[in-house]
Design a protein around this motif. Structure first.
Motif, mmCIF file in Angstrom:
data_model
loop_
_atom_site.group_PDB
_atom_site.id
_atom_site.type_symbol
_atom_site.label_atom_id
_atom_site.label_comp_id
_atom_site.label_asym_id
_atom_site.label_seq_id
_atom_site.Cartn_x
_atom_site.Cartn_y
_atom_site.Cartn_z
ATOM 1 N N GLN B 321 -7.215 -26.821 29.933
ATOM 2 C CA GLN B 321 -7.694 -26.062 28.778
ATOM 3 C C GLN B 321 -9.104 -26.511 28.364
ATOM 4 O OE1 GLN B 321 -4.690 -26.564 25.721
ATOM 5 N NE2 GLN B 321 -6.209 -26.092 24.154
ATOM 6 N N ARG B 322 -9.312 -27.810 28.385
ATOM 7 C CA ARG B 322 -10.600 -28.335 27.916
ATOM 8 C C ARG B 322 -11.701 -28.139 28.962
ATOM 9 N NH1 ARG B 322 -8.893 -32.683 23.709
ATOM 10 N NH2 ARG B 322 -7.747 -31.259 22.356
ATOM 11 N N LYS B 353 -25.186 -29.703 20.394
ATOM 12 C CA LYS B 353 -24.024 -30.229 19.658
ATOM 13 C C LYS B 353 -22.734 -29.605 20.202
ATOM 14 C CE LYS B 353 -22.006 -31.895 15.647
ATOM 15 N NZ LYS B 353 -20.678 -31.354 15.637
ATOM 16 N N ASP B 357 -19.718 -31.613 21.833
ATOM 17 C CA ASP B 357 -18.340 -31.520 21.336
ATOM 18 C C ASP B 357 -17.370 -31.214 22.471
ATOM 19 O OD1 ASP B 357 -19.049 -32.013 18.763
ATOM 20 O OD2 ASP B 357 -18.939 -29.932 18.074
ATOM 21 N N ALA B 360 -16.889 -34.233 24.693
ATOM 22 C CA ALA B 360 -16.047 -35.238 24.019
ATOM 23 C C ALA B 360 -14.587 -34.800 24.028
ATOM 24 C CB ALA B 360 -16.527 -35.451 22.585
ATOM 25 N N ALA B 361 -14.367 -33.513 23.809
ATOM 26 C CA ALA B 361 -12.997 -32.986 23.781
ATOM 27 C C ALA B 361 -12.312 -33.184 25.127
ATOM 28 C CB ALA B 361 -13.012 -31.504 23.420
ATOM 29 N N GLU B 364 -11.629 -37.278 26.190
ATOM 30 C CA GLU B 364 -10.478 -38.012 25.652
ATOM 31 C C GLU B 364 -9.261 -37.909 26.580
ATOM 32 O OE1 GLU B 364 -9.831 -40.145 23.077
ATOM 33 O OE2 GLU B 364 -11.988 -40.294 22.778
ATOM 34 N N SER B 367 -9.802 -39.675 29.888
ATOM 35 C CA SER B 367 -9.786 -41.142 29.838
ATOM 36 C C SER B 367 -8.369 -41.685 29.992
ATOM 37 C CB SER B 367 -10.420 -41.639 28.531
ATOM 38 O OG SER B 367 -9.564 -41.405 27.426
ATOM 39 N N LYS B 368 -7.375 -40.788 29.876
ATOM 40 C CA LYS B 368 -5.985 -41.252 30.014
ATOM 41 C C LYS B 368 -5.454 -41.133 31.438
ATOM 42 C CE LYS B 368 -4.945 -40.405 25.224
ATOM 43 N NZ LYS B 368 -4.990 -39.291 24.288
ATOM 44 N N ALA B 371 -4.600 -44.475 33.676
ATOM 45 C CA ALA B 371 -3.351 -45.186 33.380
ATOM 46 C C ALA B 371 -2.157 -44.450 33.977
ATOM 47 C CB ALA B 371 -3.186 -45.341 31.876
ATOM 48 N N ALA B 374 -2.250 -45.237 37.638
ATOM 49 C CA ALA B 374 -1.840 -46.627 37.861
ATOM 50 C C ALA B 374 -0.322 -46.777 37.714
ATOM 51 C CB ALA B 374 -2.555 -47.547 36.879
ATOM 52 N N ALA B 375 0.249 -46.073 36.744
ATOM 53 C CA ALA B 375 1.693 -46.158 36.516
ATOM 54 C C ALA B 375 2.468 -45.477 37.637
ATOM 55 C CB ALA B 375 2.043 -45.523 35.177
#
Lengths: 421, 377
Positions: B321-322, B353, B357, B360-361, B364, B367-368, B371, B374-375
């Motif tokens: 979506q992002r 701007k 935005d 940045a949206a 986030e 950035s997950k 992990a 890795a899991a």
């Protein structure tokens, strides 16, 4: 993934300080406190209750530091907006009690994952942190179109503030969909709170501007000494205080005032007022006092008496002129000259470094709470313009915002539940 | 020029000649002819058998084109880049049973002209977690190889133009060649010593007391001085270093975790270098690099998609979506005909701007990803 236990900021503090885990002990105990020997709580460090009939951070005795942020909601989806408000509320509950945000906080998460909490408040107490939210007119309606199905919910009073004579508003610092006021006795705690709330919002809301403030310029409780603004004067002596009998009438929206969702809430006005510091500093003492209407040292009105003496606007000097000049700030702002209008002021000084010419980029981040925006408008109309309040020569209003702060939340509630729930 | 890109681990690809273009798409037997024109993308078959298929792509149009084979979520199964007008290239892809799309991208712009492809027969093997991660890494390596081929070609053209003193041509080629570099930047950055001398900026070179070299040295000469004087050694060195990066990328493919970190790294590049307009300070071609970084990040996520779908489907939905929202915001600055991007200095503060935005949206949830990967290991 292995089991990780959520670790609170205070638990960590206790473990580090005394080698004993003190999780669960109420905040505000000095490092090393044990269950048996509670150390007298530092009043600056204790947590302020998040839940209540009204939001905290309004009548709460003004803390020393401010981080104020205004955001624009970027999602179009009502569900996402509600989701954001719920996540914010969840984080605010933790932050105000001195805990880390998220399940794993700052250091207990997976090493490959960015920490949920940014960590700069680790080891710091709750520091009286309050988080207060308000909704701007543009959340309900923008460019003539209703947003999030809220078109009919906008209180009639919630519109952009009128332009006042002498305003020099920067559009990027004016308006905005949502305001969050973080106040704390430790600036790092306030900044940490806003930073983490903004982070949660990425993709759903975007920061319009934010402002740091220090040295509260108003007292909201009779127990607090009156602070000084950057002109060196005691400011807001005549402010409404939480102990005043009429405080509810002045601050809180009552039944029948407007939409029910605002009952128990308050209207927030936020304005960045730049001060012409260097020219003010060149003004003689007598001139400064005549402009303000008070003695610089004691804070007493020029009509006589100590700081809290009643202001006598009619008392004249030997020259036949009123001792408190009619154009002075005190005279112009006095309820007698504003149809009895009073407001609860809760502003902060700010210094944003220097302006490139070596002059302080400083002023007052004015914040007031009132039952109706009209209370502020009446006072500001009387103050505004170079021919009115003599202080205006030294002030430039750069930003303006009006926000409807909903009532407080209960144990399972969320910010704005009365509006969007 | 005719080149076959081996995009799978097959020992030998059947280099069959172009199959005659069938009038009606039918079941193919190993080879599919693709006729890419400026406004059409004809495939000789849409029903394919599981196993290796050769897509013989001919560019019948007037613009440089590309051809992609996508699985769900635009996961790249294979692609050929940079096919000039009149040229042909073969693409061999090993496709298990499933639904795919073929896409021609005339002008190398946008989502492309798409054609559904159905593959019947043997299903893909159920992979263990670790095998799935390996497959993700292999999938991304195919992407890197497709990009590096075009990177060498375009850098060579750029370097030739610089050495020939063709200022206008060199200026036109500069952002186009960099596109391939920026898409695989995490790969280049792994070779720590090569990145600063190839893509470093002037203040850092000064601070570290070394000669200012690489892409941006030549950029400065082209845009500030308006000539190519003294650029020959820098041009030669640039091509040599780009070639070295390409060679090393083949010898040391990224792991799935590095890939996940790379997808975030590319967005960090955008947030710190492109949004600020610092990357291409002389040419203001930052939006070319911006888009390329986003595409590179998208390719990394696409390669990891099967892993992520299994471990955290909600995260995948949010990322999709992002990415889409960012593309919508970004693509308005591209000329749909020429593929050229607006100069970064023409954007207003409000426009920057909104881009910021959107980045940045997206950053986030991206950035997950590491992990989650890795899991899964």
């Amino acid at each position: 993934m292995s089991e990780r236990s959520p670790l609170s900021r205070r638990a960590l503090l206790g473990a580090a300080g005394a080698g004993a885990v003190v999780a669960g002990v109420a905040g505000g105990y000095a490092v090393g406190a044990t269950r048996d020997e509670p150390v007298r709580a530092d009043p600056e460090a204790v947590p302020v209750a998040f839940e209540g009939r009204h939001q905290a951070g309004i009548l709460t005795p003004a803390q020393d530091r401010l981080h104020f942020v205004v955001l624009d909601v970027t999602t179009q989806s009502r569900d996402e907006l509600v989701g954001l408000l719920k996540e914010w509320t969840q984080a605010a509950r933790k932050l105000t009690q001195g805990n880390e945000v998220g399940v794993y906080g700052a250091v207990a998460g997976a090493p490959e994952a960015p920490p949920e909490d940014t960590g700069e408040a680790l080891g710091l107490p709750a520091s009286g942190l309050t988080l207060t939210i308000g909704f701007g007119p543009s959340l309900f309606e923008r460019d003539g179109r209703a947003r999030f199905g809220l078109g009919d919910a906008r209180p009639a009073d919630l519109t952009d503030l009128p332009l006042f004579s002498g305003d020099r508003l920067d559009p990027s610092l004016t308006g905005g969909d949502v305001a969050i006021q973080a106040c704390a006795n430790d600036p790092q705690v306030a900044v940490h709170a806003i930073r983490n709330l903004v982070r949660i919002a990425f993709g759903r809301a975007s920061v319009r501007y934010s402002q740091l403030g220090f040295g509260r310029t108003s007292s909201t409780s009779a127990a607090q000494a009156t602070a000084r603004n950057l002109f060196g004067f005691k400011d807001g002596t005549a402010n409404v205080k939480s102990e005043d009998r009429d405080v509810d009438d002045v601050v809180w929206v009552q039944e029948g005032d407007g939409p029910d969702w605002m009952v128990g809430g308050s209207y927030l006005v936020a304005r960045r007022i730049d001060m012409r510091i260097e020219t003010w500093d060149r003004e003689p003492l007598a001139g400064q006092e005549a402009i303000v209407g008070r003695a610089k040292g004691s804070g007493g009105p020029l009509s006589g008496g100590d700081e809290h003496a009643a202001i006598d606007l009619t008392k004249r000097g030997s020259d036949g002129q009123p001792l408190i000049p009619v154009t002075s700030h005190v005279a112009k702002a006095h309820p007698d000259n504003n149809g009895g209008a009073r407001i609860l002021r809760r502003g902060y000084n700010f210094v944003n470094g220097t302006d490139g010419l070596g002059q302080l980029a400083a002023g007052l981040f004015f914040i007031s709470y009132q039952r109706s925006p009209d209370q502020f408008v009446r006072i500001q109309r009387n103050l505004a313009g170079p021919t009115n309040d003599a202080l205006n020569e030294y002030l430039v209003h750069r930003s303006s915002g009006l926000f409807a702060c909903p009532p407080g939340v209960g144990p399972r509630g969320f910010w704005g539940e009365t509006l969007l729930g | 020029m005719r080149r076959t890109l081996l995009v799978t681990g097959l020992a030998a690809a059947s280099l069959s000649l172009l199959a005659a273009c069938a009038e009606k798409p039918s079941e193919a037997d190993g080879t599919v002819a693709v006729k890419a024109a400026d406004s059409s993308c004809k495939v000789s078959a849409t029903q394919l058998k599981a196993g290796p298929t050769t897509f013989a792509v001919t560019n019948a149009g007037s613009k440089v084109t590309e051809f992609y084979v996508y699985a769900e979520g635009d996961r790249i199964m294979g692609e050929v880049e940079n096919i000039g007008p009149g040229l042909s290239r073969d693409l061999v892809v090993d496709l298990p049973k499933g639904d795919y799309q073929g896409a021609c991208k005339p002008g190398m712009v946008g989502d492309g002209i798409r054609q559904d492809l159905t593959v019947s027969g043997k299903a893909a093997k159920e992979l263990s977690d670790s095998a799935e991660l390996k497959a993700a890494a292999a999938s991304y390596q195919r992407y890197v190889e497709s990009q590096t081929g075009a990177l060498i070609d375009k850098t060579t053209e750029f370097v030739d133009a610089v050495k020939a003193g063709e200022v206008d041509e060199a200026k036109a080629l500069f952002p186009r060649a960099r596109t391939y570099w920026e898409r695989i930047e995490p790969v280049a950055e792994i070779f720590g010593d090569l990145d600063p001398i190839t893509d470093g900026r002037e203040p850092d070179a000064k601070a570290e007391g070394r000669d200012f070299t690489g892409w941006h040295r030549i950029e400065k000469q082209l845009w500030v001085a308006g000539n190519t004087d003294g650029m020959d050694p820098y041009a030669d060195q640039l091509l040599a270093n780009v070639t070295k990066v390409v060679q090393e990328s083949k010898e040391k493919p990224l792991t799935a975790l590095q890939l996940a970190q790379g997808s975030k790294g590319l967005l960090d590049e955008v947030a710190t270098g492109k949004i600020t307009g610092e990357e291409d300070e002389f040419s203001h071609t930052d939006l070319w690099d911006f888009k390329a970084n986003i595409e590179g990040s998208q390719a990394a996520i696409a390669a990891l998609r099967p892993v992520l779908e299994k471990a955290d489907p909600d995260l995948v939905t949010l990322i999709d979506q992002r990415f889409k929202a960012l593309d919508t915001e970004l693509d308005q600055y591209q000329d749909a005909d020429t593929g050229e991007w607006a100069g970064y200095d023409t954007l207003s503060k409000e426009q920057v701007k909104r881009l910021s935005d959107s980045v940045a949206a997206l950053s986030e949830p991206i950035s997950k990803v590491a992990a989650v990967v890795a899991a899964s290991a």
